[in-house]
Design a protein around this motif. Structure first.
Motif, PDB file in Angstrom:
ATOM      1  N   GLN A  46       0.788  -1.225   0.000  1.00 18.31           N
ATOM      2  CA  GLN A  46       0.000   0.000   0.000  1.00 18.31           C
ATOM      3  C   GLN A  46       0.821   1.277   0.000  1.00 18.31           C
ATOM      4  N   ASP A  47       1.974   1.304   0.657  1.00 18.09           N
ATOM      5  CA  ASP A  47       2.741   2.550   0.663  1.00 18.09           C
ATOM      6  C   ASP A  47       3.272   2.859  -0.732  1.00 18.09           C
ATOM      7  N   ARG A  48       3.761   1.843  -1.431  1.00 22.68           N
ATOM      8  CA  ARG A  48       4.258   2.055  -2.786  1.00 22.68           C
ATOM      9  C   ARG A  48       3.112   2.363  -3.751  1.00 22.68           C
ATOM     10  N   THR A  98       0.876 -10.703  -6.663  1.00 22.72           N
ATOM     11  CA  THR A  98       1.410  -9.446  -6.132  1.00 22.72           C
ATOM     12  C   THR A  98       2.400  -8.848  -7.123  1.00 22.72           C
ATOM     13  N   HIS A  99       2.451  -7.529  -7.134  1.00 21.14           N
ATOM     14  CA  HIS A  99       3.395  -6.819  -7.991  1.00 21.14           C
ATOM     15  C   HIS A  99       4.826  -7.115  -7.563  1.00 21.14           C
ATOM     16  N   GLU A 100       5.033  -7.290  -6.272  1.00 20.93           N
ATOM     17  CA  GLU A 100       6.377  -7.580  -5.776  1.00 20.93           C
ATOM     18  C   GLU A 100       6.893  -8.905  -6.341  1.00 20.93           C
ATOM     19  N   ALA A 101       6.014  -9.900  -6.460  1.00 22.63           N
ATOM     20  CA  ALA A 101       6.419 -11.175  -7.055  1.00 22.63           C
ATOM     21  C   ALA A 101       6.744 -11.005  -8.529  1.00 22.63           C
ATOM     22  N   MET A 102       6.011 -10.131  -9.208  1.00 24.23           N
ATOM     23  CA  MET A 102       6.285  -9.870 -10.624  1.00 24.23           C
ATOM     24  C   MET A 102       7.676  -9.254 -10.801  1.00 24.23           C
ATOM     25  N   VAL A 103       8.038  -8.324  -9.916  1.00 24.81           N
ATOM     26  CA  VAL A 103       9.336  -7.669 -10.010  1.00 24.81           C
ATOM     27  C   VAL A 103      10.460  -8.633  -9.643  1.00 24.81           C
ATOM     28  N   GLY A 143       5.305  10.578   0.612  1.00 22.93           N
ATOM     29  CA  GLY A 143       5.945   9.372   1.116  1.00 22.93           C
ATOM     30  C   GLY A 143       5.624   9.106   2.574  1.00 22.93           C
ATOM     31  N   ARG A 144       5.607  10.184   3.381  1.00 23.15           N
ATOM     32  CA  ARG A 144       5.290  10.011   4.801  1.00 23.15           C
ATOM     33  C   ARG A 144       3.843   9.562   4.991  1.00 23.15           C
ATOM     34  N   LEU A 145       2.949  10.124   4.215  1.00 27.57           N
ATOM     35  CA  LEU A 145       1.546   9.729   4.332  1.00 27.57           C
ATOM     36  C   LEU A 145       1.309   8.334   3.779  1.00 27.57           C
ATOM     37  N   ALA A 146       2.052   7.956   2.741  1.00 29.04           N
ATOM     38  CA  ALA A 146       1.940   6.602   2.202  1.00 29.04           C
ATOM     39  C   ALA A 146       2.374   5.574   3.244  1.00 29.04           C
TER      40      ALA A 146
END
Length: 311
Positions: free
Chosen positions: A120-122, A182-187, A280-283
């Protein structure tokens, strides 16, 4: 028409465009439809923007049946089916993803769904960068609904970052099958990621060619400067802007393009500082709010979210 249909519905900012341009069209065993197919656009608009009360699934099928292939799997890919990215700019807090899912389910009760999540932050930072690039003028605290001293709703509902209720709703409306990635797995491992998608579709997808990561090259100062610039240039997010933009040739015709979009796309030097800026801080704050939801999601769907920092 007896056609096998899979809906690839995003999320936004999870590599959907790369798959649509570099992978799906190269698979001859697949009938692939997206907004690059002009005949598909009327269905996309009807399903994506109709109130379910008035949505006619028979009309929707009439609009798209002629585009489907009964001899091979059909993949309909549109990240807008997970909700318009900037809907809150048009109506504060607007989020009608459930309406879109209900329309799609009514039109394709036999369909299966592919859905890719992103931490969610990214995801939130990417949302805000795209918002500014597209002409948005609000500060990040106003965009995410953290601004003090205002009763206005956020421009993006923070419920969009609560994945578990959304995933459960997709699974409820499409009981024939959901592939959750997940996008992280794709990367990290695109071969394995595409392998899972290939198995789900029943085809052999080609590899994803090497590509540059779609990262912003602007730091907090550059983001703030371009946000302020947006007040002066006309865009669909700021129709009251005074200046129309610069004429640029795209797709063999001239278009008016905001200098802000060009700065975001072509800034020559990457930002190398460590300041995440307000967005970035709010993310990071959004991620903290979603950690419990992420843990429950991981317990139900075993997505390896803890390793990727979701909780």
């Amino acid at each position: 028409m007896n056609a096998s249909v899979t809906l690839h519905i995003g999320l936004h900012k999870t590599g959907t465009a790369s798959l649509q341009k570099l992978v799906f069209p190269r698979c001859e065993s697949l009938r692939f439809l997206c907004t690059d197919t002009p005949e598909f656009v009327p269905f996309q608009r009807y399903a994506g923007f109709s109130d379910p009360i008035y949505f006619d699934p028979n009309k929707a099928r009439t609009m798209i049946d002629s585009l489907l292939d009964t001899r091979r799997p059909n993949l309909i890919s549109n990240e807008g089916f997970s909700g318009p990215l900037h809907a809150g700019e048009l109506e504060f807090g607007l989020d009608h993803r459930d309406a879109v899912l209900r329309n799609l389910s009514a039109a394709f009760p036999e369909a299966r769904v592919i859905l890719t999540l992103r931490r969610q932050d990214r995801l939130a930072r990417s949302f805000y960068r795209q918002y500014v690039r597209s002409g948005g003028t609000r500060r990040a605290d106003r965009y995410f609904g953290y601004a003090k001293g205002t009763t206005a709703q956020p421009l993006v509902s923070r419920n969009r970052f609560r994945f578990l209720p959304y995933v459960r709703r997709v699974e409820e409306l499409f009981p024939q099958g959901l592939l959750l990635l997940t996008h992280e797995a794709m990367v990290r491992d695109p071969v394995h990621y595409l392998g899972r998608m290939s198995d789900f579709l029943g085809v052999s997808l080609p590899d994803l060619p090497p590509r540059k990561l779609n990262l912003s090259r602007l730091g907090p100062f550059g983001m703030e400067c371009t946000r302020i610039m947006n007040h002066f240039f006309r865009s669909y997010l700021n129709p009251a802007g005074i200046l129309p933009g610069l004429p640029m040739r795209r797709n063999n015709r001239l278009e008016l393009v905001s200098p802000v979009a060009l700065i975001h796309d072509r800034w020559p030097r990457p930002y190398r500082g460590n300041d995440p800026g307000l967005s970035g801080r709010l993310a990071a704050r959004i991620l903290e709010e979603m950690r419990e939801d992420n843990q429950r999601l991981d317990e139900e769907y075993d997505l390896n979210l803890k390793e990727y920092g979701y909780y």
